[in-house]
Each structure stands twice: as structure tokens, then as C-alpha cells.
Motif scaffolding. Structure first.
Motif, PDB file in Angstrom:
ATOM      1  N   TYR A  70     -20.262 -40.087  12.254  1.00  0.00           N
ATOM      2  CA  TYR A  70     -20.836 -41.369  12.700  1.00  0.00           C
ATOM      3  C   TYR A  70     -19.987 -42.003  13.804  1.00  0.00           C
ATOM      4  N   ALA A  71     -18.698 -41.622  13.870  1.00  0.00           N
ATOM      5  CA  ALA A  71     -17.832 -42.170  14.933  1.00  0.00           C
ATOM      6  C   ALA A  71     -18.409 -41.852  16.314  1.00  0.00           C
ATOM      7  N   HIS A  72     -19.253 -40.806  16.392  1.00  0.00           N
ATOM      8  CA  HIS A  72     -19.833 -40.428  17.690  1.00  0.00           C
ATOM      9  C   HIS A  72     -21.177 -41.091  17.945  1.00  0.00           C
ATOM     10  N   LYS A  73     -21.508 -42.064  17.113  1.00  0.00           N
ATOM     11  CA  LYS A  73     -22.714 -42.879  17.295  1.00  0.00           C
ATOM     12  C   LYS A  73     -23.974 -42.036  17.570  1.00  0.00           C
ATOM     13  N   PRO A  74     -24.360 -41.198  16.591  1.00  0.00           N
ATOM     14  CA  PRO A  74     -25.544 -40.351  16.803  1.00  0.00           C
ATOM     15  C   PRO A  74     -26.810 -41.178  16.967  1.00  0.00           C
ATOM     16  N   GLU A  75     -27.716 -40.632  17.760  1.00  0.00           N
ATOM     17  CA  GLU A  75     -29.028 -41.270  17.906  1.00  0.00           C
ATOM     18  C   GLU A  75     -29.745 -41.203  16.553  1.00  0.00           C
ATOM     19  N   PHE A  76     -29.575 -40.071  15.861  1.00  0.00           N
ATOM     20  CA  PHE A  76     -30.097 -39.927  14.492  1.00  0.00           C
ATOM     21  C   PHE A  76     -29.415 -38.752  13.821  1.00  0.00           C
ATOM     22  N   CYS A  77     -29.520 -38.701  12.499  1.00  0.00           N
ATOM     23  CA  CYS A  77     -29.067 -37.534  11.736  1.00  0.00           C
ATOM     24  C   CYS A  77     -30.289 -36.977  11.023  1.00  0.00           C
ATOM     25  N   SER A  78     -30.406 -35.645  10.983  1.00  0.00           N
ATOM     26  CA  SER A  78     -31.595 -35.078  10.349  1.00  0.00           C
ATOM     27  C   SER A  78     -31.211 -34.252   9.130  1.00  0.00           C
ATOM     28  N   VAL A  79     -32.169 -34.113   8.232  1.00  0.00           N
ATOM     29  CA  VAL A  79     -31.929 -33.373   6.980  1.00  0.00           C
ATOM     30  C   VAL A  79     -33.019 -32.324   6.818  1.00  0.00           C
ATOM     31  N   THR A  80     -32.609 -31.073   6.594  1.00  0.00           N
ATOM     32  CA  THR A  80     -33.587 -29.984   6.491  1.00  0.00           C
ATOM     33  C   THR A  80     -34.379 -30.070   5.187  1.00  0.00           C
ATOM     34  N   PHE A  81     -35.483 -29.340   5.181  1.00  0.00           N
ATOM     35  CA  PHE A  81     -36.452 -29.418   4.081  1.00  0.00           C
ATOM     36  C   PHE A  81     -36.818 -27.992   3.721  1.00  0.00           C
TER      37      PHE A  81
END
Ligand code: FAD
Length: 277
Positions: A29-40
Motif C-alpha cells: 500500500y506504500a506504493h499507493k495502488p490504483e486498486f488491488c485485485s483478488v483472483t477467483f
């Protein structure tokens, strides 16, 4: 380096895995992501873990994208899952066909990701930002390179907002794919997916399954390191940082990291890119 970043995770199977992932996420999160995704997991096999991890990310104040695969699913179950995700506050999906393990009949009411994208748009309008998958080195089941490109264009036209690629090590495959897609009228961002090299056996296994080509020189160098994990990691960091530098110099719209639920390699690559930018 001012480039939108996103990080992909898979749902952990154990409480220890979940605790480790929380620590890895905080570091990333220190790199300020636009989003984080989670696989399904295809067929909904990981639904609870996926939705649970997505909820944790949202609760941590970070935008989350839920991967969503349709193989074997019915319209009724997908409708219900979309309602659950909306109620959770999810605004971004990675819409996929997915792959059922061999031995499972596909069944279901969706054949391709394009069917899912069209259904999500019909059912939910603009409620979700929809990502789709792209394959610069051609999806392994495609009838031909051209048929695969046409299939990509079809799912874009069904209502996608942006795309994330399968990982690759040859940037020319990505540049060519983007040029070809643009020539067919695709004007959405196609974000390169980047796989840090953490373990050579894991990489060879994944690459064989998903059709990502490991160039001969990389394969032979990795084989030559044997069990020397320090050399594998050091070589991997050099190779992947170099790849990201070429992509950044060419003006890519972002970078999506397949983190494998680990922060160290991704953090080191981003740090090196920032130093050199
Ligand atoms: P599609 O776009 O439907 O394509 C599948 C195949 O069908 C291709 O060969 C294509 O050429 C062909 N095709 C498509 N449309 C047509 C048509 N109309 N006629 C004939 N042929 C057609 N898998 C998971 O299980 N869970 C995940 O969370 C997950 N996340 C991923 C994230 C990214 C960024 C990527 C790149 C892949 C991910 N995958 C995931 C893997 C993905 O599910 C597999 O690669 C799967 O085999 C294809 O899914 P798709 O959505 O690309 O399929």
C-alpha cells in the motif's frame, strides 16, 4: 515514476496465509495502488475466500477489484454474486471465462468472457468498471493468433473499460498486441501484467499452463542456478526491472503486478524503477 500500479493477490487457504497476506498488503500500500485485485477460482471454488479478501482490502481503505469467472455458472448465480459484490461496495471486476479443472464438464450459461461482460453490462449498467484479460503471446486454446485477437476485440466491444495482460517476458509481443488491437479500433488501456521471478520451478509450472513463453536464455539461466535461490531472485529482479523500464519508456498506461501474495520482489522492482526514473 508516476505510473498507476495495481497488485494481484490470490485468496489465502489458511489463517497463517491470511495473516502473511495482510502484512504483504500493508507493505505494498506504500506504493499507493490504483486498486488491488483478488483472483477467483473457476466454478466459484474460492468464492468465500475471494469475497472475504476483497472485503478486507475495502475495509483497509483501498479500491479492490474482484476477479469473476463465468465458466460453468448460470445467469441466476452470477446475478446473485453481482448483487453481493455491489452491496459490499465493489466497483471493479476482472471479468473472465476461467478454466475448470479437467474432468469437469463446462455446462453453464456462459461460453466466453465476452458473454459475461455483456451480461454484467445488461444487468448492472455502469455500476462496475470491467477489466478483461489480454494475451500478447496468444491464449493457449485459441484457434489462431487472429481468432484470439478477434475474441479480445469482441469482449472489449461487449463493454470492457480496460484490460490486463497475461504476463510475458518479451515486450515486443505486448507492443505488437497493442498495435494490432488499436488497428481494430480498441482504444482502452491495455495494462501489462508483470510476474516477478520468485521461484524458477513455480514460474515454469505456471508458464507451461498459461502459455506465457519463457525465453530460452531466461530458462537456461534459471536452470543453471539450480537450488541457488539467492541467484534466482537477483537475476529475476534484474530481468523484470529491465522489462518494466522498457514498458515505462514506451508509455504504458500502468503496471499490474502478479505479486504471488509476497511484497518483497514487487517492492524491490518498484524501488529500482523509482531510482532510475
Ligand atoms: P476468453 O476471453 O473467453 O477466451 C478463452 C478462449 O476462447 C481463447 O482461446 C479465445 O481465443 C477463445 N474465444 C473467446 N471468444 C470466442 C468466440 N466467440 N469464439 C471462439 N473462440 C473464442 N483464471 C481464474 O480461474 N481465476 C482468475 O482469477 C483469473 N485471473 C486472471 C487474470 C488475468 C489478468 C489473466 C490474463 C488471466 C486470469 N485467469 C484467471 C486465467 C483465465 O481464466 C484463463 O486464461 C482462461 O483460459 C481464459 O479466460 P478469458 O477470460 O481470457 O477467456
Amino acid at each position: 515514476m508516476n505510473l498507476p500500479l495495481s497488485f494481484e493477490f490470490f485468496p489465502p487457504k489458511t489463517p497463517e496465509g491470511a495473516a502473511k497476506l495482510r502484512v504483504a498488503r500493508q507493505a505494498l500500500y506504500a506504493h499507493k495502488p490504483e486498486f488491488c485485485s483478488v483472483t477467483f477460482g473457476a466454478g466459484g471454488s474460492t468464492q468465500d475466500g475471494t469475497f472475504g479478501t476483497v472485503k478486507e482490502i475495502l475495509d483497509e481503505g483501498v479500491a479492490a477489484a474482484c476477479h469473476f469467472s463465468c465458466v460453468g455458472a448460470t445467469k441466476a448465480t452470477v446475478r446473485q454474486q453481482l448483487a453481493t459484490l455491489r452491496a459490499m461496495g465493489v466497483k471493479r471486476l476482472v471479468a473472465l471465462r476461467g478454466d475448470l479443472p479437467s474432468g469437469y464438464g463446462a455446462g453453464g450459461e456462459f461460453h466466453y468472457a465476452s458473454d459475461l461482460v455483456a451480461f454484467i453490462r445488461e444487468e448492472t449498467g455502469a455500476a462496475f468498471h470491467i477489466e478483461v484479460a489480454a494475451y500478447p503471446e496468444i491464449h493457449p486454446q485459441a484457434r489462431s493468433a487472429d481468432a484470439d485477437l478477434q475474441a479480445f476485440v469482441k469482449k472489449v466491444k461487449a463493454g470492457a473499460d480496460s484490460a490486463i495482460t497475461q504476463y510475458f517476458f518479451n515486450p515486443d509481443a505486448y507492443f505488437r498486441f497493442v498495435d494490432d488491437a488499436q488497428a481494430l479500433g480498441v482504444d482502452l488501456p491495455i495494462v501489462p501484467g508483470i510476474m516477478p521471478i520468485i521461484s524458477s520451478t513455480q514460474l515454469m509450472r505456471f508458464s507451461d499452463a498459461c502459455g506465457a513463453e519463457i525465453p530460452r536464455w531466461i530458462r537456461l539461466r534459471l536452470q543453471g542456478f539450480g537450488d541457488d535461490t539467492a541467484s534466482i531472485k537477483s537475476f529475476g529482479l534484474d530481468v523484470i526491472t529491465g522489462l518494466c523500464e522498457q514498458l515505462y519508456a514506451a508509455g504504458v498506461p500502468g503496471i499490474h503486478f502478479y505479486t504471488m501474495n509476497q511484497a518483497a520482489a514487487t517492492t524491490e522492482i518498484i524501488g529500482r524503477l523509482q531510482q532510475r526514473a
